[in-house]
Design an enzyme around this catalytic site. Structure first.
Site: not given
Ligand code: BG6
Ligand code: MG
Length: 215
Positions: A9, A11, A170
């Site tokens: 991922d 961001d 996250d």
């Protein structure tokens, strides 16, 4: 089965853009007079821009028509893009470059799987455009996380079977997306609280290729 690829991922994993998203959304929230704090912002992790706006508007989402929402979302993005202009390679999160090099040394292919339509701009600002073998982002998908589409697309681009991929995420929705794709899920930051992740670490600092390949 042996792992052949790691899909990151963007961001909150490669770079901490969370504060910039928060600052931009906070300005929109103030305009429409809706309270919005960091806890509210957590719910927007991994969620697409338009879905984020609906979450921000909450009960009042129905009071805005599609065109009005487009205006709010594009104003948020314009402000966010302004803030992204300050990003530099110094903003790459600790441990990322070492881990990418370690994965390469193990012959592992690496990709980005992000809901963000700003992915190309962010990778450019960070000097990471050539660092990944494939980039699947919000511009190329119909359904955002927790739907597995973005990760399935990344695996397809790499030519690697989903069961041979590990996702690093996250966002809770991102871990769900990885599991739905039939991939291994490694949680960092906020997502460490997801009970379904196969592995976890507070940050990528000191995370080694072997930590991701032996899940
Ligand atoms: C995700 C972020 O990566 O991208 C979300 O975690 C964001 O917070 C989403 O809403 C969409 O981003 P963008 O850049 O297309 O507005
Ligand atoms: Mg994220």
């Amino acid at each position: 089965v042996s792992i052949e690829a790691v899909i990151f991922d963007l961001d909150g994993v490669i770079v901490s853009t969370d504060e910039l998203h928060f600052a931009a959304w906070k300005e929109i929230a103030a305009e429409v007079d809706i309270p919005f704090d960091r806890t509210d912002n957590e719910r927007l992790r991994g969620v697409s821009r338009m879905e984020s706006l609906d979450l921000l508007l909450g009960d009042r989402a129905g009071a805005y028509d599609g065109a009005q929402k487009e205006v709010l979302a594009s104003r948020k993005n314009a402000r966010y893009r302004e803030l992204l202009g300050r990003l530099s390679p110094a903003d790459i999160l600790p441990g990322v470059m070492v881990l990418l090099a370690d994965l390469r040394a193990h012959g592992i292919r690496v990709a980005i799987g992000s809901s963000s339509r700003n992915t190309p701009v962010i990778l450019e600002r960070l000097g990471l455009r050539a660092a990944f073998d494939a980039v699947a982002d919000g511009n190329r998908i119909q359904r955002s996380k927790p739907d597995p589409e973005v990760f399935t697309l990344a695996a397809h681009d790499l030519g690697v079977e989903p069961v041979r991929c590990v996702v690093v995420e996250d966002a809770l929705a991102g871990i769900d997306a990885a599991l739905a794709a039939g991939m291994k899920a490694f949680a960092v930051g906020y997502a460490v609280r997801h009970a379904g992740a196969h592995g976890r670490a507070t940050t990528l600092e000191r995370v080694q290729a072997s930590d991701l390949l032996d899940l």
